[in-house]
Design an enzyme around this catalytic site. Structure first.
Site, PDB file in Angstrom:
ATOM      1  N   ASP A 126       0.874  -1.174   0.000  1.00 38.72           N
ATOM      2  CA  ASP A 126       0.000   0.000   0.000  1.00 38.72           C
ATOM      3  C   ASP A 126       0.920   1.235   0.000  1.00 38.72           C
ATOM      4  O   ASP A 126       2.134   1.125   0.226  1.00 38.72           O
ATOM      5  CB  ASP A 126      -0.943  -0.012   1.219  1.00 38.72           C
ATOM      6  CG  ASP A 126      -2.167   0.892   0.998  1.00 38.72           C
ATOM      7  OD1 ASP A 126      -2.120   1.765   0.098  1.00 38.72           O
ATOM      8  OD2 ASP A 126      -3.174   0.748   1.724  1.00 38.72           O
TER       9      ASP A 126
HETATM   10  C1  BGC Z   1      -5.190   3.212   0.333  1.00 39.79           C
HETATM   11  C2  BGC Z   1      -5.194   2.311  -0.879  1.00 39.79           C
HETATM   12  C3  BGC Z   1      -5.063   3.149  -2.112  1.00 39.79           C
HETATM   13  C4  BGC Z   1      -3.750   3.913  -2.031  1.00 39.79           C
HETATM   14  C5  BGC Z   1      -3.463   4.770  -3.248  1.00 39.79           C
HETATM   15  C6  BGC Z   1      -4.031   4.170   0.346  1.00 39.79           C
HETATM   16  O1  BGC Z   1      -4.264   5.177   1.263  1.00 39.79           O
HETATM   17  O2  BGC Z   1      -5.197   2.436   1.506  1.00 39.79           O
HETATM   18  O3  BGC Z   1      -6.375   1.571  -0.905  1.00 39.79           O
HETATM   19  O4  BGC Z   1      -5.156   2.380  -3.265  1.00 39.79           O
HETATM   20  O5  BGC Z   1      -3.821   4.772  -0.900  1.00 39.79           O
HETATM   21  O6  BGC Z   1      -4.290   5.870  -3.299  1.00 39.79           O
END
Ligand code: BGC
Length: 923
Positions: free
Chosen positions: A701
């Site tokens: 993530d």
């Molecule tokens: C989230 C993800 C997301 C990523 C990119 C993170 O804060 O947990 O689900 O895809 O950001 O935006």
């Protein structure tokens, strides 16, 4: 390949999903469908601000138009009480909604308009039916709370409901919400009809109107159990703990718990949902062959309306040594739209081996195996006579799959288990088996062979594609530093890919591009593309709503459309579906996820992936795994038994990999049994690849923490990630240079070249399947979009980049501030820090006019500046914005006409200089 995206069909498919996902909980007194000849009064300010989704990365789809419920009703020809609508509009104008400022800062609900008895009575004089809309957002970095305005109603909402109930003969309550909210007060007012209309994306109001008017009979079913109280959920005592969340309820999540231990606590069961029509569901025959059971079910529409019905097949297992829930879902099908008296036979099939239980203690004599304990297995159709079932009797306990212990907890705790009690069960506890594994020793035993470094032999990725060289030959050419670069994702907003997207990966340096590896593009996800540069995109119903449709084909079709839209925008990989389990109703991101049930979760995810794949793109299943609360999500340790992981929290992912053909996975932010998932070998290698046969690529993530067993987190430890076979770190500011430890770990022998080569091959194999790659060889897919309205058209103009340093001033005099439009540009942040951002403009509008301009930084509302008429004089308004990401897209959103813009200026904020990026902050 050339494909055609028919925009009308896309809209219709999304509206159908928004209709089919609506769950009707009650409908008495002939309240629905609405009588079209009668005037309907709609209450609740959310009629003007339909929640198309929650907030955060999953809700940042920039749409040109959202059809709310009142719009949908009017478009469907319903006579809406316009006087009341006018009162709401006027009040709303004077009391603008609060978008909040900053990531995760939008309030969970908006202040409701106070209602006088006179207004309600005047409305009641116009017609006997009222619709009351209760709205809630949902979101990342937030949790629903047992507070007014969140899980509970506010006093003004209660007052609205009470007054409307007193004045109207028929009251229809619609819940435009991301997840469950408390129904206690609502039900105490005895509404005639009550429907979860969830968050239906940009066409949500059309779908809602289809159901309210009877064009589509409600056919959504609850993907979660609704208990009387939030405290009734078995995880309630643990949910929200900031440090360590013990999953003591183990596999007894949702209906698995309620059916087994506490049926009396259920207000509406999993799978519940009413229709305007009635169905006769009759088991015709059952067939058993080996471990597979099929039940043939005849569904006949016995009512007066057309409608679809969902039929669910459940499995009940012998209690055995392991202990089992009373039943689990193992198959479902939905009928076509049946006319009155029409019938259809559905065949539901399930295999016992897909429904085996994981023995994590060895109590069956088969430790670390999926087993079927001896005894009677009963497959039956929910709601049908229990005699009508397919039975399989096992005389001996059978091992379905041998695994090895992986991911077990390192900390002792006790978990639920059923103890026989009369005809039912009472709650007992047993100790959870602990880990006996040293993951690192396991990894060392299984190190991949190293390919001898050949240097550049002139082999390009396209040569592998054409079969002229092997992937090994290609990878053997990569130097240590090239290997260190390829595991970096670049973003957000990398100029290597579509502007304003989450990341570039693969070819993140010029040198990797020379080798024929293009930069592929990831974009959030899950219910539409997040394009922070202001490009318009389609917003789909949220995950919970899609799951409520129980309609695999419809979801596949919807994501086939979205896949084409992704191709148009050169997006290869959506960051979704989100598929964490609804462990507790207060989780802020439940709206993105599907259900409390892993089979439903995995099946819906697989349907989405199938649709995207048919359009030449794919999705990323996330967050792998156990990401079930937002509170302190970067640091939280989820302490879960291996059995609960294998049967509940990993199960949906397993289905998405094995049946949905997932090729891209994102790990979570937090820890699982003491180890951050980003660097977790047993998760990313032992289970995902060895047990399940996954051959795609995995990513962390965004800016995730990584650690080694027993050590604290260290985000520069890319070696720990690479060793775990988590392939790409999302995200680095610059693919070429990053302060990570890959090269140093290679040099010390802590990380091997073989491991990095393996990761590089995973990435390249994935890249070969992308449009980004096909474009490099002139075979890129093309999509012709037909029928997309003009205001939806996206511009092909590249987004302009400016270098952000203290004192940057951008001339805006040529920008027109037209209501509902955006102006976007991007910044390469050369001097990171907090900036005071000032916009200078004048306006010839009246002194009382309010002309707001919202500044979005990386898609997040970061301040609304409001001008009044200035009599032509220049007025400057400012806000403060953190700019720590190397690339930041800025979008100026004009909610009104009438600003004559001059410039936007950026001054480094010295006072806030000591604060670092919010993403580093413990929340
Ligand atoms: C989230 C993800 C997301 C990523 C990119 C993170 O804060 O947990 O689900 O895809 O950001 O935006």
């Amino acid at each position: 390949m050339n494909r055609i995206l028919d925009w009308e069909h896309y809209l219709r498919t999304a509206a159908d999903a928004a209709a089919e996902g609506i769950v009707m909980l009650r409908n008495d007194n002939g309240a629905l469908p609405l009588n079209k000849d009668e005037t309907v009064s709609v209450f609740g300010r959310i009629q003007l601000h339909y929640y198309k989704s929650g907030t955060g990365s999953g809700g940042m789809v920039n749409v040109s138009k959202v059809t709310g419920i009142t719009d949908g009703l009017m478009e469907a020809g319903v006579k809406v009480n316009e006087e009341l609508l006018g009162i709401y509009r006027e009040w709303d104008e004077a009391n603008p909604i609060d978008l909040g400022s900053g990531w995760g800062a939008e309030p969970w609900s908006q202040e409701e308009m106070p209602l006088s008895e006179e207004v309600v009575e005047n409305a009641a004089a116009k017609g006997e039916t009222a619709i009351v809309i209760i709205g809630r957002t949902a979101g990342e970095e937030m949790e629903s709370r047992v507070e007014a305005g969140s899980f509970l109603l506010t006093d003004k909402e209660k007052d609205m409901l009470a007054k409307v109930r007193a004045a109207f003969k028929k009251v229809v309550v619609l819940l435009n919400v991301g997840g469950l909210i408390d129904l206690g007060y609502i039900e105490s007012t005895a509404p005639d009809a009550l429907l979860y209309v969830w968050q239906g994306g940009m066409t949500g109001g059309t779908g809602a109107a289809d159901v309210l008017t009877g064009r589509i009979s409600p056919c959504g079913k609850l993907p979660d159990t609704i208990a009387y109280s939030v405290e009734d959920y078995p995880s309630h005592a643990y949910f929200g703990d900031r440090e360590r969340n013990f999953y003591a309820e183990d596999i007894y999540v949702g209906y698995r718990y309620f059916d087994t231990f506490a049926p009396e606590k259920v207000r509406y069961p999993f799978g519940f949902g009413l229709s305007y029509t009635t169905f006769d569901v009759e088991v015709q025959t059952c067939e058993v062959s080996g471990l597979t059971a099929s039940i043939y079910v005849k569904v006949r529409n016995t009512g007066k309306y057309c409608g679809k019905e969902v039929v669910m097949m459940y499995l009940s297992r012998p209690q055995g040594e392991l202990g089992q829930p009373v039943k689990t879902l193992c198959a479902f099908e939905k009928t076509r739209n049946l006319a009155p008296n029409e019938e259809q036979t559905l065949i539901l099939t399930a295999d016992l081996s897909d429904n085996a239980s994981y023995d994590d203690s060895g109590v069956t004599g088969n430790k670390s195996c999926f087993v079927l304990e001896k005894g009677r297995y009963r497959f039956f159709i929910g709601g049908c006579n229990s005699e009508d079932s397919a039975n399989i009797e096992l005389h001996e306990t059978a091992v379905v799959r041998r695994c090895e212990q992986a991911l077990a907890p390192v900390e002792a705790f006790e978990r639920f288990r059923p103890l026989p009690d009369g005809d039912g069960f009472k709650l007992g506890f047993e100790p959870v088996p602990l880990s006996e594994v040293d993951e690192d020793a396991r990894r060392l035993e299984r190190l991949p062979a190293e390919l001898e470094y050949t240097g550049d032999k002139g082999i390009r990725l396209a040569d592998v594609y054409r079969g002229e060289h092997t992937m090994d030959e290609f990878i053997a050419q990569l130097s240590d530093s090239e290997l260190a670069c390829i595991i970096r994702g670049e973003g957000m907003g990398s100029p290597r890919v579509t502007a304003g997207t989450a990341s570039a990966f693969g070819g993140v340096t010029d040198r990797l591009n020379e080798l024929g590896i293009p930069a592929a593009c990831c974009s959030d996800g899950p219910s539409g593309m997040r394009l922070d540069c202001g490009t318009k995109a389609f917003s789909l119903p949220n995950g919970t709503m899609l799951a409520s449709t129980f309609n695999k084909e419809l979801i596949t079709e919807l994501f086939r459309c979205m896949g084409m839209e992704m191709s148009v925008n050169k997006v290869d990989c959506l960051l979704g579906p989100g598929m964490n389990i609804h462990r507790h109703p207060l989780n802020g991101r439940n709206f993105e996820y599907f259900s409390e049930d892993p089979y439903l979760t995995g099946t819906i995810a697989a349907a989405e992936l199938r649709g995207m794949r048919e359009s030449g793109v794919t999705g990323t299943i996330k967050h792998f795994c156990g990401n079930n609360q937002e509170t302190n999500r970067h640091f939280l340790d989820s302490v879960v038994s291996e059995r609960a992981l294998r049967e509940i929290y990993l199960k949906g992912f397993e289905i998405a990999v094995k049946q949905g053909g997932a090729t891209s996975i994102m790990t979570t932010y937090g820890k699982l049994n003491g180890l951050w998932t980003a660097g977790n070998y047993d998760l990313n290698t032992t289970i995902l690849r060895k047990d399940w046969g996954f051959t795609g690529f995995t990513m962390t993530d965004w800016w995730a923490k990584i650690n080694r067993r027993g050590k604290d987190h260290d985000e520069s430890d890319f070696a720990a990630m690479a060793k775990a076979q988590n392939d790409v770190y999302m995200v680095c500011a610059d693919g070429d240079e990053n302060p990570d430890n890959t090269l140093e770990s290679l040099a010390s022998g802590d990380l091997t070249r073989g491991e990095l080569q393996r990761n590089a091959a995973n990435i390249c194999r994935f890249i070969l399947t992308t449009n980004a790659f096909r474009r490099t060889i002139g075979e890129g897919d093309t999509v012709t979009v037909e029928g997309r309205p003009q205001e939806e058209q996206t511009s092909d103009e590249p987004v302009v980049f400016y270098d952000l340093t203290d004192g940057l001033s951008i001339d805006l005099s040529a920008v027109k501030s037209v209501k509902g439009t955006n102006h976007s540009f991007a910044l390469t942040v050369l001097e990171p820090g907090w900036y005071e951002v000032s916009v200078t403009a004048s306006s010839q509008q009246s002194e009382l006019a309010q002309i707001p301009l919202t500044i979005f930084a990386m898609g997040t509302a970061s301040g609304t500046l409001t001008w009044n008429g200035t009599g032509g004089a220049l007025v400057t308004h400012s806000t403060r914005i953190p700019m720590f990401s190397r690339f930041t897209t800025i979008r100026l959103y004009f909610a009104q006409n009438g600003l004559d813009l001059i410039s936007i200026d950026f001054r480094k904020d010295k006072e806030l200089a000591s604060l670092t990026d919010i993403s580093d902050k413990e929340d």
